[in-house]
Design a protein around this motif. Sequence first.
Motif, short mmCIF file in Angstrom:
data_model
loop_
_atom_site.label_atom_id
_atom_site.label_comp_id
_atom_site.label_asym_id
_atom_site.label_seq_id
_atom_site.Cartn_x
_atom_site.Cartn_y
_atom_site.Cartn_z
N HIS A 43 13.46 0.64 5.82
CA HIS A 43 13.26 -0.43 6.67
C HIS A 43 12.03 -0.75 7.39
O HIS A 43 11.51 -2.13 7.37
N LEU A 44 11.14 0.13 7.73
CA LEU A 44 9.87 -0.38 8.23
C LEU A 44 8.86 -0.93 7.29
O LEU A 44 7.98 -1.25 7.37
N GLU A 45 9.03 -0.20 6.07
CA GLU A 45 8.32 -0.62 4.73
C GLU A 45 8.34 -2.01 4.46
O GLU A 45 7.51 -2.45 3.74
N THR A 46 9.30 -2.59 4.85
CA THR A 46 9.64 -4.14 4.65
C THR A 46 8.53 -4.78 5.48
O THR A 46 8.44 -6.27 5.10
N LEU A 47 7.86 -4.38 6.35
CA LEU A 47 6.70 -5.00 7.01
C LEU A 47 5.66 -5.23 6.10
O LEU A 47 4.61 -5.88 6.51
N PHE A 91 13.31 -7.14 14.17
CA PHE A 91 13.55 -5.77 14.50
C PHE A 91 14.11 -5.64 16.01
O PHE A 91 14.88 -4.76 16.22
N SER A 143 12.36 4.81 7.03
CA SER A 143 11.32 4.22 6.64
C SER A 143 11.36 3.15 5.52
O SER A 143 10.48 2.41 5.57
N THR A 147 8.04 -9.12 14.21
CA THR A 147 8.85 -8.21 14.16
C THR A 147 10.14 -8.52 15.14
O THR A 147 10.63 -7.85 15.70
N LEU A 188 3.17 -1.21 13.84
CA LEU A 188 2.92 -1.13 12.43
C LEU A 188 2.61 -2.43 12.08
O LEU A 188 2.11 -2.59 10.89
N ALA A 189 3.02 -3.57 12.78
CA ALA A 189 2.92 -4.90 12.44
C ALA A 189 2.78 -5.85 13.65
O ALA A 189 3.13 -5.38 14.81
N ALA A 199 2.18 -1.34 6.41
CA ALA A 199 2.85 -0.62 7.15
C ALA A 199 3.39 0.54 6.51
O ALA A 199 3.19 1.86 6.75
N TRP A 213 7.95 -0.16 14.73
CA TRP A 213 7.51 -1.32 14.10
C TRP A 213 6.34 -1.85 15.05
O TRP A 213 5.61 -2.72 14.45
#
Length: 349
Positions: free
Chosen positions: A249-253, A77, A247, A74, A68-69, A257, A65
């Motif tokens: 979880h990370l896509e919630t950014l 996270f 993936s 974050t 990604l953001a 992302a 993460w």
Amino acid sequence: MAEPSGPRPAVAPRPVTVAAIHAAPVWLEADATADKAVSLIAEAARAGAQAAVFPESFLPGFPAWAGLAPPIRTHEFFRAFAAASVRVDGPQVARIRQAARRHGMLVSLGISESTDVSVGCLWNSNLLIGPDGALLNHHRKLVPTYWEKLVWAPGDGAGLRVSQTALGRVGMLICGENTNPLARYALMAQGEELHFASFPAIWPTRPPGETHAYDIEEAIRVRCAAHAFEAKCFVVVASNVLDEVASRHLETLGAEAEHVLSGTPRAVSLVIGPDGRQIGQSQREEGILTVTVDLGDCVEPKQFHDVVGYYQRPDIFQLQVNRTALQPAIFSQAAPRPSPPDPDWQDVA
């Protein structure tokens, strides 16, 4: 002149079977990931492996993460990651050490390490566990790379060591450290024969499709082939897998992302010989790559180019390595403070 009679002296083979664990952690779940590691060690043992090499920060996962953001988005996270990070003397590592002993397996394990002196200080660490379950080495990544600095603290040189094992002389570096010439040379200068290199599943530096976007598979091949060729050793590469749970979880950014995740190259696991050439196939799908190598093959290439032997000039070049294990504070032991006099006490003549 007649040819000498009789057989030529033979170099005794030194076969070693290594397993590169190309696997996904259970996303930010330390106990479940430790259980998965125990299961994978057993599976590698059944396949005949003598050493199991796990990816970078396998326990409890890799903090992608941060690439990604923006960090202002974050915090949650990081809080979850800090809570799931583990102590070297904690129960999760203890279970993995027990599994190594149970199966007589040399284990290289990547962890996110926490500490009892701070609730937010973490290190990107790698542990080398002997087949008797003993902790042979504890290395903290010297410098977190690029956006990893938002998550991990710098390590020290205490673990910059090569361990003598029944399989051979083993060293290990984490991800970008495998491009650090001085760190690599420090291991070469200790007679390294087996080098364990751990990597994450992805490492985005630019949006997909842009010029100079980072290709982690290509980078792994370049840097690990370079070390194998220069050190004349075998390099075992173990990389993480980014599974669907991570993936999601990370896509919630956000959409960006998600775009980066879908278009960023994935890492591979593989083994490279002392000639710089890959041995066998690459592992791209989750699983265990098992390869048998002969450490006797490290000898002949040293005739050509031994950078710590006859091809070194210690009268010109010298490397000094500080192996001090750094602490946040050093407390001196002082005599107890004298008690103040009792005001009610009087000296009676």
